[in-house]
Scaffold this motif. Structure first.
Motif, PDB file in Angstrom:
ATOM      1  N   LEU A 334       0.827  -1.197   0.000  1.00 31.78           N
ATOM      2  CA  LEU A 334       0.000   0.000   0.000  1.00 31.78           C
ATOM      3  C   LEU A 334       0.866   1.254   0.000  1.00 31.78           C
ATOM      4  CD1 LEU A 334      -2.712  -1.001   2.646  1.00 31.78           C
ATOM      5  CD2 LEU A 334      -2.634  -1.530   0.209  1.00 31.78           C
ATOM      6  N   ASN A 335       0.263   2.356  -0.396  1.00 28.19           N
ATOM      7  CA  ASN A 335       0.947   3.640  -0.425  1.00 28.19           C
ATOM      8  C   ASN A 335       0.583   4.443   0.818  1.00 28.19           C
ATOM      9  OD1 ASN A 335       2.340   5.909  -1.199  1.00 28.19           O
ATOM     10  ND2 ASN A 335       1.075   6.381  -2.983  1.00 28.19           N
ATOM     11  N   SER A 336       1.607   4.987   1.493  1.00 26.12           N
ATOM     12  CA  SER A 336       1.457   5.928   2.592  1.00 26.12           C
ATOM     13  C   SER A 336       0.887   5.273   3.851  1.00 26.12           C
ATOM     14  CB  SER A 336       0.613   7.133   2.161  1.00 26.12           C
ATOM     15  OG  SER A 336       0.793   8.208   3.052  1.00 26.12           O
ATOM     16  N   GLY A 337       0.372   6.116   4.783  1.00 27.62           N
ATOM     17  CA  GLY A 337      -0.109   5.639   6.079  1.00 27.62           C
ATOM     18  C   GLY A 337      -1.092   6.618   6.685  1.00 27.62           C
ATOM     19  N   LYS A 338      -1.103   6.704   7.998  1.00 29.22           N
ATOM     20  CA  LYS A 338      -2.061   7.521   8.735  1.00 29.22           C
ATOM     21  C   LYS A 338      -2.166   8.933   8.148  1.00 29.22           C
ATOM     22  CE  LYS A 338      -3.009   9.307  13.394  1.00 29.22           C
ATOM     23  NZ  LYS A 338      -2.633   9.240  14.828  1.00 29.22           N
ATOM     24  N   GLY A 339      -3.405   9.416   8.032  1.00 29.34           N
ATOM     25  CA  GLY A 339      -3.640  10.757   7.533  1.00 29.34           C
ATOM     26  C   GLY A 339      -3.757  10.866   6.031  1.00 29.34           C
ATOM     27  N   SER A 340      -3.540   9.766   5.321  1.00 25.78           N
ATOM     28  CA  SER A 340      -3.513   9.806   3.864  1.00 25.78           C
ATOM     29  C   SER A 340      -4.800   9.255   3.264  1.00 25.78           C
ATOM     30  CB  SER A 340      -2.328   8.993   3.342  1.00 25.78           C
ATOM     31  OG  SER A 340      -2.369   8.893   1.927  1.00 25.78           O
ATOM     32  N   ALA A 341      -5.192   9.835   2.126  1.00 27.80           N
ATOM     33  CA  ALA A 341      -6.336   9.310   1.377  1.00 27.80           C
ATOM     34  C   ALA A 341      -5.969   8.047   0.606  1.00 27.80           C
ATOM     35  CB  ALA A 341      -6.859  10.368   0.405  1.00 27.80           C
ATOM     36  N   TYR A 342      -4.674   7.762   0.490  1.00 28.37           N
ATOM     37  CA  TYR A 342      -4.246   6.538  -0.179  1.00 28.37           C
ATOM     38  C   TYR A 342      -4.567   5.317   0.694  1.00 28.37           C
ATOM     39  CZ  TYR A 342      -1.667   9.634  -3.376  1.00 28.37           C
ATOM     40  OH  TYR A 342      -1.316  10.603  -4.284  1.00 28.37           O
ATOM     41  N   GLU A 343      -4.467   4.135   0.091  1.00 27.86           N
ATOM     42  CA  GLU A 343      -4.877   2.906   0.767  1.00 27.86           C
ATOM     43  C   GLU A 343      -4.152   2.682   2.099  1.00 27.86           C
ATOM     44  OE1 GLU A 343      -7.335   0.277  -0.746  1.00 27.86           O
ATOM     45  OE2 GLU A 343      -7.782   2.375  -1.229  1.00 27.86           O
ATOM     46  N   GLY A 344      -2.908   3.095   2.175  1.00 27.50           N
ATOM     47  CA  GLY A 344      -2.168   2.908   3.419  1.00 27.50           C
ATOM     48  C   GLY A 344      -2.723   3.700   4.576  1.00 27.50           C
ATOM     49  N   GLY A 345      -3.520   4.714   4.293  1.00 25.39           N
ATOM     50  CA  GLY A 345      -4.120   5.518   5.345  1.00 25.39           C
ATOM     51  C   GLY A 345      -5.473   5.043   5.797  1.00 25.39           C
ATOM     52  N   ILE A 346      -6.163   4.246   4.957  1.00 28.19           N
ATOM     53  CA  ILE A 346      -7.559   3.912   5.260  1.00 28.19           C
ATOM     54  C   ILE A 346      -7.873   2.414   5.251  1.00 28.19           C
ATOM     55  CG2 ILE A 346      -8.464   6.132   4.491  1.00 28.19           C
ATOM     56  CD1 ILE A 346      -9.163   4.876   1.803  1.00 28.19           C
ATOM     57  N   ARG A 347      -7.004   1.591   4.678  1.00 29.89           N
ATOM     58  CA  ARG A 347      -7.285   0.151   4.638  1.00 29.89           C
ATOM     59  C   ARG A 347      -6.720  -0.506   5.895  1.00 29.89           C
ATOM     60  NH1 ARG A 347      -6.894  -4.252  -0.244  1.00 29.89           N
ATOM     61  NH2 ARG A 347      -7.502  -2.463  -1.503  1.00 29.89           N
ATOM     62  N   GLU A 348      -7.544  -1.329   6.572  1.00 34.56           N
ATOM     63  CA  GLU A 348      -7.197  -1.822   7.905  1.00 34.56           C
ATOM     64  C   GLU A 348      -7.246  -3.347   8.000  1.00 34.56           C
ATOM     65  OE1 GLU A 348      -6.267   0.687   9.497  1.00 34.56           O
ATOM     66  OE2 GLU A 348      -7.302   2.220   8.329  1.00 34.56           O
ATOM     67  N   PRO A 349      -6.446  -3.905   8.912  1.00 28.82           N
ATOM     68  CA  PRO A 349      -6.589  -5.336   9.208  1.00 28.82           C
ATOM     69  C   PRO A 349      -7.909  -5.581   9.938  1.00 28.82           C
ATOM     70  CG  PRO A 349      -5.069  -4.308  10.753  1.00 28.82           C
ATOM     71  CD  PRO A 349      -5.411  -3.263   9.734  1.00 28.82           C
ATOM     72  N   MET A 350      -8.638  -6.599   9.529  1.00 27.67           N
ATOM     73  CA  MET A 350      -9.943  -6.882  10.148  1.00 27.67           C
ATOM     74  C   MET A 350     -10.196  -8.386  10.173  1.00 27.67           C
ATOM     75  SD  MET A 350     -13.734  -5.632   8.961  1.00 27.67           S
ATOM     76  CE  MET A 350     -15.172  -6.626   9.389  1.00 27.67           C
ATOM     77  N   ILE A 351     -10.701  -8.859  11.324  1.00 30.86           N
ATOM     78  CA  ILE A 351     -11.047 -10.268  11.509  1.00 30.86           C
ATOM     79  C   ILE A 351     -12.329 -10.342  12.326  1.00 30.86           C
ATOM     80  CG2 ILE A 351     -10.216 -12.540  12.273  1.00 30.86           C
ATOM     81  CD1 ILE A 351      -7.410 -11.216  12.598  1.00 30.86           C
ATOM     82  N   VAL A 352     -13.195 -11.299  12.005  1.00 30.35           N
ATOM     83  CA  VAL A 352     -14.406 -11.533  12.794  1.00 30.35           C
ATOM     84  C   VAL A 352     -14.537 -13.015  13.095  1.00 30.35           C
ATOM     85  CG1 VAL A 352     -16.909 -11.357  12.904  1.00 30.35           C
ATOM     86  CG2 VAL A 352     -15.592  -9.548  11.771  1.00 30.35           C
ATOM     87  N   LYS A 353     -14.701 -13.312  14.380  1.00 33.67           N
ATOM     88  CA  LYS A 353     -15.004 -14.674  14.821  1.00 33.67           C
ATOM     89  C   LYS A 353     -16.414 -14.693  15.403  1.00 33.67           C
ATOM     90  CE  LYS A 353     -13.786 -18.170  18.288  1.00 33.67           C
ATOM     91  NZ  LYS A 353     -12.915 -18.505  19.440  1.00 33.67           N
ATOM     92  N   TRP A 354     -17.250 -15.533  14.839  1.00 35.07           N
ATOM     93  CA  TRP A 354     -18.630 -15.696  15.325  1.00 35.07           C
ATOM     94  C   TRP A 354     -18.903 -17.204  15.345  1.00 35.07           C
ATOM     95  CZ3 TRP A 354     -23.434 -12.916  12.733  1.00 35.07           C
ATOM     96  CH2 TRP A 354     -24.561 -13.134  13.542  1.00 35.07           C
ATOM     97  N   PRO A 355     -18.654 -17.849  16.470  1.00 35.49           N
ATOM     98  CA  PRO A 355     -18.740 -19.310  16.528  1.00 35.49           C
ATOM     99  C   PRO A 355     -20.093 -19.842  16.076  1.00 35.49           C
ATOM    100  CG  PRO A 355     -17.712 -18.441  18.511  1.00 35.49           C
ATOM    101  CD  PRO A 355     -18.232 -17.259  17.753  1.00 35.49           C
ATOM    102  N   GLY A 356     -20.035 -20.839  15.224  1.00 34.16           N
ATOM    103  CA  GLY A 356     -21.250 -21.463  14.729  1.00 34.16           C
ATOM    104  C   GLY A 356     -21.906 -20.736  13.580  1.00 34.16           C
ATOM    105  N   VAL A 357     -21.407 -19.560  13.240  1.00 31.87           N
ATOM    106  CA  VAL A 357     -21.997 -18.766  12.157  1.00 31.87           C
ATOM    107  C   VAL A 357     -20.970 -18.499  11.063  1.00 31.87           C
ATOM    108  CG1 VAL A 357     -23.098 -16.582  11.534  1.00 31.87           C
ATOM    109  CG2 VAL A 357     -23.662 -17.681  13.714  1.00 31.87           C
ATOM    110  N   VAL A 358     -19.815 -17.971  11.440  1.00 32.23           N
ATOM    111  CA  VAL A 358     -18.772 -17.651  10.473  1.00 32.23           C
ATOM    112  C   VAL A 358     -17.906 -18.868  10.215  1.00 32.23           C
ATOM    113  CG1 VAL A 358     -16.657 -16.319  10.121  1.00 32.23           C
ATOM    114  CG2 VAL A 358     -18.707 -15.183  10.974  1.00 32.23           C
ATOM    115  N   GLU A 359     -17.694 -19.174   8.960  1.00 29.05           N
ATOM    116  CA  GLU A 359     -16.852 -20.313   8.585  1.00 29.05           C
ATOM    117  C   GLU A 359     -15.408 -20.081   9.026  1.00 29.05           C
ATOM    118  OE1 GLU A 359     -15.093 -22.419   4.530  1.00 29.05           O
ATOM    119  OE2 GLU A 359     -16.885 -21.153   4.410  1.00 29.05           O
ATOM    120  N   GLU A 360     -14.851 -21.036   9.720  1.00 30.06           N
ATOM    121  CA  GLU A 360     -13.484 -20.907  10.217  1.00 30.06           C
ATOM    122  C   GLU A 360     -12.485 -20.871   9.055  1.00 30.06           C
ATOM    123  OE1 GLU A 360     -12.573 -23.857  13.118  1.00 30.06           O
ATOM    124  OE2 GLU A 360     -14.045 -23.117  14.557  1.00 30.06           O
ATOM    125  N   GLY A 361     -11.507 -19.986   9.182  1.00 32.49           N
ATOM    126  CA  GLY A 361     -10.470 -19.878   8.172  1.00 32.49           C
ATOM    127  C   GLY A 361     -10.923 -19.289   6.858  1.00 32.49           C
TER     128      GLY A 361
END
Length: 507
Positions: A334-361
């Protein structure tokens, strides 16, 4: 003879009664609303983890060790195109209200009442954005704020025990919104108006006094740990588990907003991990950052273990995200980081665990934005009917979690930053942005220029295709301008003319 029949019937009736009670208990257990943990990290970049959110591991992933993020992903769903705002307060206000930043107008970070944090600019003046931050729905007498019905307030009214732990950073100093207890939380641990810490170290009382800094950054309510050789991340984890214990005593489902101050500056070594990164050859700054990242990951692991110890892991949803891009180094690809309109400023790591609902892995490659957490968490909690003071822009991503559909099809995402942050780097400036399908358009208010990128083909945003595709620029500029007018977005002022700068579709 009748007495014999009665003696035979009694055990049968007892068995039927026991079975009925067991069945009711099972039904209650299965219908009980899930516990929810929102684990939010401060200033963590998309690549600041050993868990790759790209198609492949890179050299950056090799610099970090986050085994509990890896474990959480193996038990849930990774999102590779999860977006927030490029600065913390806009993201946190969007999370709490479901509103786009252009609508709630908390477009930069907040601190002191009635005081702007905008940096000076030679050509632009900045608009009357909501620098006093988020306030409770009942508050209407404070200027330059957004008053809204908050996510924890709705959860609280529907039987949830709501816990705030860590960084709040909603209302400015001296406003009701500075205290999480006024925004729907039953418990507030260490949260106030400031978005950073005086120190992460107990030996310094989590205060800036040791470096003659501004005491406005001092972390409140942690006196018990003053003078101790302990990292704030560990303190918050201890306190969060204690608070969850109180929820369990009251036999209520809980919402834990685990909002770490890490990995925001000023960095301090998370001592169990720091030397390892020095030995790997990282310089001091990189080693500090990596150790704090692993310390954050340790907190995640301890909470996951705690849930299992209490026997509630199968009925607890965990949502993991960062509030904006990182400042700890490169974000490649990604390009750049915090404060930037580029992907490095707005794209984030995200994970959701919902047992019995969300497929593992599993992995979701569709895009979403932090505004979407508001309706999503309420749907996860089973809350179907609720009213809000504000218009909610977010869309529930429960269909993505269940693999039953997507909210990304035909949907445009918008970012609005009519301000000037103090940081430096590519793409840091006064901008409005739209993501529409594969295309992303950035409009620069200072020089009225456009940048057009095809994100799947150019994730690093190296090739501006605005001249090559003028009709696409026109189409997206029209959509962006229409949205900004619809939400009555504030625009920067041109110093020479004294008038607002043009909307993107007026260029």
């Amino acid at each position: 003879m009748n007495s014999l029949k009665n003696r035979v019937r009694q055990p049968i009736l007892v068995m039927i009664l026991c079975f009925t009670i067991f069945s009711v208990a099972q039904d209650f257990k299965e219908s009980k609303p899930p516990n929810i943990i929102f684990f939010l990290v401060d200033d963590m970049g998309w690549q600041d983890t050993s868990l790759p959110f790209w198609k492949e591991k890179t050299h950056l992933n090799q610099k970090f060790h986050t085994p509990n993020m890896e474990k959480l992903a193996s038990q849930g769903m990774m999102f590779t195109q999860a977006y927030a705002n490029s600065i913390c307060s806009p993201s946190r206000t969007s999370l709490m209200t479901g509103m786009n930043a252009a609508r709630h107008k908390v477009t930069n970070w907040t601190l002191r009442k009635n005081q702007t944090v905008d940096a000076k600019d030679d050509l632009l003046e900045f608009p009357d954005w909501n620098l006093n931050g988020l306030q409770p729905a009942s508050v209407d007498n404070i200027s330059r704020t957004i008053s809204a019905t908050t996510l924890p307030e709705i959860l609280q009214k529907n039987g949830y025990f709501t816990i705030h732990c860590g960084k709040a950073h909603w209302g400015a100093e001296g406003t009701p919104g500075a205290n999480p207890l006024n925004l729907g939380f039953d418990i507030n641990i260490a949260g106030h108006f400031a978005g950073g810490v005086g120190s992460f170290e107990g030996i310094h009382d989590f205060s800036a006094a040791w470096r003659n800094g501004d005491l406005i950054w001092d972390v409140p309510g942690m006196n018990e740990y003053h003078g101790k050789d302990i990292h704030l991340t560990d303190v918050l984890t201890i306190e969060a588990k204690d608070a969850v214990g109180k929820a369990l005593e009251e036999e209520k489902p809980f919402y834990l907003y685990m909002s770490h101050y890490a990995v925001h500056q000023p960095w301090a070594p998370h001592k169990p991990f720091y030397q390892k990164y020095i030995d790997m050859g990282l310089d001091e700054s990189a080693a500090l950052y990596a150790s704090m990242t692993e310390g954050m990951d340790k907190s995640l692991g301890e909470l996951m273990s705690f849930l299992e110890e209490k026997g509630i892991g199968d009925n607890t949803v965990i949502l993991f995200m960062s509030d904006n891009g990182g400042v700890g180094g490169s974000s490649f690809p990604l390009n750049s980081g915090k404060g930037s309109a580029y992907e490095g400023g707005i794209r984030e790591p995200m994970i959701v665990k919902w047992p019995g609902v969300v497929e593992e892995g599993s992995v979701c490659k569709e895009y979403l934005v932090i505004d979407d957490y508001f309706p999503t968490i309420l749907e996860i909690a089973g809350i179907e009917e609720y009213q809000t003071k504000q218009i909610v822009d977010g869309k529930s991503f429960v269909p993505m979690l269940k693999k039953e559909g997507t909210t990304a099809d035909g949907r445009d995402l918008f970012w609005h930053f009519p301000n000037k942050w103090g940081g430096r780097g590519p793409g840091i400036g006064t901008t409005s942005t739209i993501r529409s399908g594969n295309w992303k358009l950035v409009y620069w208010y200072k020089d009225h220029n456009f940048e057009l990128f095809n994100i799947p083909n150019d994730i690093g945003e190296k090739y501006n295709m605005a001249l090559q595709y003028p009709e696409k620029v026109k189409e997206l500029a029209s959509k962006l301008g229409s949205f900004l007018r619809e939400v009555d977005a504030t625009l920067p002022i041109n110093k020479s003319s004294g008038k607002p700068v043009p909307y993107p579709d007026e260029i």
